[in-house]
Design a protein around this motif. Structure first.
Motif, PDB file in Angstrom:
ATOM      1  N   PRO A  99       0.751  -1.216  -0.156  1.00  0.00           N
ATOM      2  CA  PRO A  99       0.004  -0.149  -0.069  1.00  0.00           C
ATOM      3  C   PRO A  99       0.846   1.208   0.010  1.00  0.00           C
ATOM      4  N   VAL A 100       0.385   2.247  -0.595  1.00  0.00           N
ATOM      5  CA  VAL A 100       1.125   3.483  -0.662  1.00  0.00           C
ATOM      6  C   VAL A 100       0.178   4.647   0.003  1.00  0.00           C
ATOM      7  N   SER A 101       0.773   5.083   1.146  1.00  0.00           N
ATOM      8  CA  SER A 101      -0.003   6.243   1.784  1.00  0.00           C
ATOM      9  C   SER A 101       0.526   7.539   1.419  1.00  0.00           C
ATOM     10  N   ILE A 102      -0.022   8.482   0.901  1.00  0.00           N
ATOM     11  CA  ILE A 102       0.329   9.836   0.411  1.00  0.00           C
ATOM     12  C   ILE A 102       0.836  10.492   1.682  1.00  0.00           C
ATOM     13  N   ARG A 103       0.191  10.320   2.834  1.00  0.00           N
ATOM     14  CA  ARG A 103       0.261  11.135   4.231  1.00  0.00           C
ATOM     15  C   ARG A 103       1.773  10.575   4.746  1.00  0.00           C
ATOM     16  N   ASP A 104       1.798   9.309   4.673  1.00  0.00           N
ATOM     17  CA  ASP A 104       3.015   8.760   5.175  1.00  0.00           C
ATOM     18  C   ASP A 104       4.400   9.237   4.315  1.00  0.00           C
TER      19      ASP A 104
END
Length: 341
Positions: A99-104
């Motif tokens: 998964p790719v979290s933009i916020r992270d």
């Protein structure tokens, strides 16, 4: 595995940004310098390629890259080109390994600006800066290339496609999900293959045949039709045995792959009126660059009835994916053509 490219030279802090091209197999990351006045192609000061399977997240990849930069650089801007689409905080795509979290990504790197763009949008945008020597001809013609829409597509972990629309002061890129179009067979043999593929799913997309996993799907279906065991379990193995002509099902699978690709590319050229030409990218095609021009790609590309004369004016060239996703993502961000995450 990390592959290093280029060395950082001295540039002003406000002229640099981080750019990443995220695919299902590799992440390509670059430190990019924007041109004076934000016009013209960017310069890649440092470039590395990471194998996705060796890293726990995109954030970890980017942190590793930044850690090895000259300490005089403080990275606060980043452009990410990725397969899939943005939904709330996530980049959604079934081909990505995590998964790719933009916020992270934004918070972990301390970014003030994070631009997100589709990976093939970025590659398409970068074709404006290609020299002819950066590509190899698949289908050439003597007419000068028209200043019309340019189709960019390619099979890799999935099947990406985008269209570059020339314009001033900036070109516009139309992202597409062309890989999800239903697979259209063009011969009796391809109808038989489709019947086998359709037993597994109600919708057989083009991507289900024209991608790395798709080549393996073709091989397995053809093995069944030939009545032989499907002993190969990786797309690279199918490609290798096909080129060596050491496995009959692999040879036919690659032949069908090239034929379906030619037919589909021809369809997309007609759909988008891509008189400006076609650039083929993706991880598979460079491996078969010697075979592709002599395959059934050409025959099926032109096999469009009364539209054959139009297609005969459209050049088709093969490009190495390389740094182009990085260059395109950075260029789109600088030009304000990428969405903010």
């Amino acid at each position: 595995m990390v592959k290093h490219r280029n060395a950082v030279r001295s540039v002003a802090q406000d002229q640099v940004l981080l750019a990443a091209d995220v695919g299902g197999t590799h992440v390509r990351v670059g430190l990019v310098s924007q041109p004076a006045g934000a016009a013209g192609p960017v310069s890649v000061l440092r470039y590395e390629r990471y194998a996705c399977a060796e890293w726990p997240s995109l954030t970890a990849v980017l942190q590793h890259f930044v850690a090895y930069l000259d300490r005089s650089f403080h990275i606060d801007r980043c452009a990410v080109a990725s397969a899939g689409y943005v939904l709330d905080d996530a980049i959604v795509n079934g081909n990505l390994p995590w998964p790719v979290s933009i916020r992270d990504v934004r918070d972990s790197l301390g970014l003030t600006q994070l631009a997100v763009v589709n990976d093939f949008e970025a590659v398409a945008y970068a074709t404006q800066f290609l020299a002819e020597s950066d590509t190899l001809p698949v289908i050439e013609n003597s007419a000068p290339r028209a200043n019309g829409p340019v189709l960019v597509m390619g099979p890799g972990t999935g099947l990406g496609s985008a269209v570059l629309l020339p314009g001033s002061p900036h070109a516009t890129v139309l992202a597409t999900e062309a890989g999800q179009i239903a697979l259209a067979p063009g011969t009796e043999r391809e109808i038989e293959i489709l019947r086998v593929l359709a037993r597994e799913r109600p919708h057989v997309s083009v991507e289900h045949a024209l991608s790395g996993p798709g080549l393996l799907n073709l091989y397995r279906a053809i093995s069944e039709l030939q009545g032989s065991p499907a002993t190969l379990d990786q797309p690279t193995g199918v490609t290798r045995h096909a080129l060596e002509r050491s496995d009959a099902a692999a040879v036919e699978a690659l032949d069908v792959f090239c034929a379906l690709l030619g037919s589909f590319v021809g369809d997309l050229v007609l759909l988008y009126g891509a008189s400006g030409g076609v650039f083929l990218a993706g991880g598979i095609l460079p491996q078969i660059r010697q075979l592709l021009p002599a395959s059934r790609f050409r025959e099926r590309f032109f096999n469009k009835g009364v539209m054959r004369p139009f297609l005969q004016q459209v050049p088709v060239r093969l490009m190495e994916h390389g740094q182009h996703g990085v260059i395109g993502a950075a260029s789109m961000a600088i030009a304000g053509r990428a969405g903010s995450g």
